[in-house]
Scaffold this motif. Structure first.
Motif, short mmCIF file in Angstrom:
data_model
loop_
_atom_site.label_atom_id
_atom_site.label_comp_id
_atom_site.label_asym_id
_atom_site.label_seq_id
_atom_site.Cartn_x
_atom_site.Cartn_y
_atom_site.Cartn_z
N ASP A 32 0.81 -1.23 0.00
CA ASP A 32 0.00 0.00 0.00
C ASP A 32 0.84 1.28 0.00
O ASP A 32 0.42 2.30 -0.53
N GLN A 33 2.02 1.23 0.60
CA GLN A 33 2.88 2.42 0.64
C GLN A 33 3.84 2.49 -0.55
O GLN A 33 4.65 3.42 -0.64
N GLY A 34 3.76 1.49 -1.42
CA GLY A 34 4.61 1.50 -2.61
C GLY A 34 6.04 1.09 -2.36
O GLY A 34 6.89 1.18 -3.27
N ASP A 35 6.34 0.62 -1.15
CA ASP A 35 7.72 0.24 -0.85
C ASP A 35 8.16 -1.00 -1.63
O ASP A 35 9.35 -1.22 -1.83
N ILE A 36 7.20 -1.77 -2.09
CA ILE A 36 7.52 -2.97 -2.86
C ILE A 36 8.24 -2.61 -4.16
O ILE A 36 9.05 -3.38 -4.68
N SER A 37 7.97 -1.42 -4.69
CA SER A 37 8.60 -0.99 -5.93
C SER A 37 10.07 -0.62 -5.73
O SER A 37 10.81 -0.46 -6.71
N LYS A 38 10.51 -0.50 -4.48
CA LYS A 38 11.90 -0.15 -4.17
C LYS A 38 12.78 -1.39 -3.99
O LYS A 38 14.00 -1.27 -3.83
N VAL A 39 12.16 -2.57 -3.99
CA VAL A 39 12.91 -3.81 -3.75
C VAL A 39 13.70 -4.21 -4.99
O VAL A 39 13.16 -4.24 -6.10
N GLU A 40 14.96 -4.52 -4.80
CA GLU A 40 15.81 -5.01 -5.89
C GLU A 40 15.30 -6.38 -6.33
O GLU A 40 15.14 -7.29 -5.50
N VAL A 41 15.06 -6.54 -7.61
CA VAL A 41 14.38 -7.74 -8.12
C VAL A 41 15.38 -8.85 -8.47
O VAL A 41 16.35 -8.61 -9.19
N GLY A 42 15.12 -10.03 -7.93
CA GLY A 42 15.86 -11.22 -8.33
C GLY A 42 17.20 -11.43 -7.66
O GLY A 42 17.98 -12.28 -8.09
N THR A 43 17.49 -10.68 -6.60
CA THR A 43 18.76 -10.83 -5.89
C THR A 43 18.50 -11.18 -4.42
O THR A 43 17.42 -10.96 -3.89
N PHE A 44 19.55 -11.67 -3.77
CA PHE A 44 19.42 -11.91 -2.34
C PHE A 44 19.23 -10.60 -1.59
O PHE A 44 18.51 -10.55 -0.59
N THR A 45 19.86 -9.54 -2.07
CA THR A 45 19.67 -8.23 -1.44
C THR A 45 18.19 -7.86 -1.39
O THR A 45 17.68 -7.38 -0.38
N GLY A 46 17.50 -8.10 -2.50
CA GLY A 46 16.07 -7.82 -2.55
C GLY A 46 15.28 -8.71 -1.61
O GLY A 46 14.36 -8.25 -0.91
N LEU A 47 15.62 -9.98 -1.59
CA LEU A 47 14.94 -10.92 -0.70
C LEU A 47 15.16 -10.54 0.76
O LEU A 47 14.23 -10.58 1.58
N ALA A 48 16.38 -10.16 1.09
CA ALA A 48 16.69 -9.75 2.47
C ALA A 48 15.90 -8.50 2.87
O ALA A 48 15.46 -8.38 4.01
N ALA A 49 15.71 -7.60 1.91
CA ALA A 49 14.93 -6.40 2.18
C ALA A 49 13.48 -6.75 2.49
O ALA A 49 12.86 -6.17 3.40
N ILE A 50 12.92 -7.68 1.74
CA ILE A 50 11.55 -8.14 1.99
C ILE A 50 11.46 -8.77 3.37
O ILE A 50 10.56 -8.47 4.17
N HIS A 51 12.40 -9.66 3.66
CA HIS A 51 12.40 -10.37 4.95
C HIS A 51 12.50 -9.38 6.11
O HIS A 51 11.78 -9.49 7.11
N LYS A 52 13.39 -8.40 5.97
CA LYS A 52 13.54 -7.41 7.04
C LYS A 52 12.27 -6.59 7.22
O LYS A 52 11.85 -6.29 8.35
N TYR A 53 11.64 -6.24 6.12
CA TYR A 53 10.40 -5.45 6.17
C TYR A 53 9.31 -6.21 6.93
O TYR A 53 8.57 -5.61 7.73
#
Length: 202
Positions: A32-53
């Motif tokens: 809803d806040q659009g933060d999903i669009s800031k996630v790096e796609v297809g990398t562990f960095t992106g996955l870690a960002a999701i997990h931390k969120y």
């Protein structure tokens, strides 16, 4: 044994309920806040960002590579000593076709980089790759729990079954909030969390 948590909860059933509520609210906010669009796609960095969120308010290890070996149903995930090289290898895997994307998803599941919350984070991660590459996402509500869990368990040996059930659940409704929220609820159902509906949480 109850996972050590920031909330000081010592009862496993209570922790499961509170974890579900907090992380579902976080998943809703991610969209809803659009933060999903800031996630790096297809990398562990992106996955870690999701997990931390999702898990930052519950576990100190949110977004961090696990420091313990894990196994489930007699299957051992990547040993800690090989985990960082495995994640570096996965980052370099191609993701230009449906088959490549699912194969990358399977490899990340075998790595299982976090102490807890891998599946819930990874399904969002997978949808982001599918969306960017194929303009599709998974309608997770169309996939039965047992079918998915069995296919995932078999996927390190043979991923044809997993590819089949995911391909037949793809939708081009990539911008529909309802599809995302239904997917979050289904994702938690796979993990045995069924107390709250994500769209009822404020």
């Amino acid at each position: 044994m109850v996972m050590k948590n920031k909330l000081g909860i010592t009862n496993s059933a209570e922790l499961a309920r509170v974890e579900e509520k907090i992380t579902k609210k976080a998943a809703k906010q991610l969209y809803d806040q659009g933060d999903i669009s800031k996630v790096e796609v297809g990398t562990f960095t992106g996955l870690a960002a999701i997990h931390k969120y999702l898990f930052k308010d519950i576990y100190e290890f949110a977004g961090e590579i696990r420091q313990v070996n894990l196994a489930k149903d007699n299957f051992a995930f990547a040993p800690v000593m090989y985990l960082r090289p495995a994640l570096a290898y996965i980052d370099k895997l191609p993701q230009t076709t449906f088959d490549e994307i699912i194969e990358k998803y399977v490899e990340m599941n075998v790595a299982h980089p976090f102490r807890e919350g891998n599946g819930r984070s990874m399904r969002i991660w997978l949808d982001l790759i599918l969306r960017q590459t194929l303009s599709k996402v998974v309608d997770w509500s169309k996939i039965e729990k047992e079918d998915y869990l069995l296919a995932m368990a078999r996927s390190p040996i043979k991923d044809i079954e997993l590819k089949y059930i995911i391909k037949h659940a793809l939708t081009d409704k990539v911008d529909e909030r309802e599809v995302f929220l239904k997917g979050i609820d289904q994702s938690y159902y796979y993990e045995g969390y069924v107390t709250y509906k994500v769209d009822d949480l404020v």
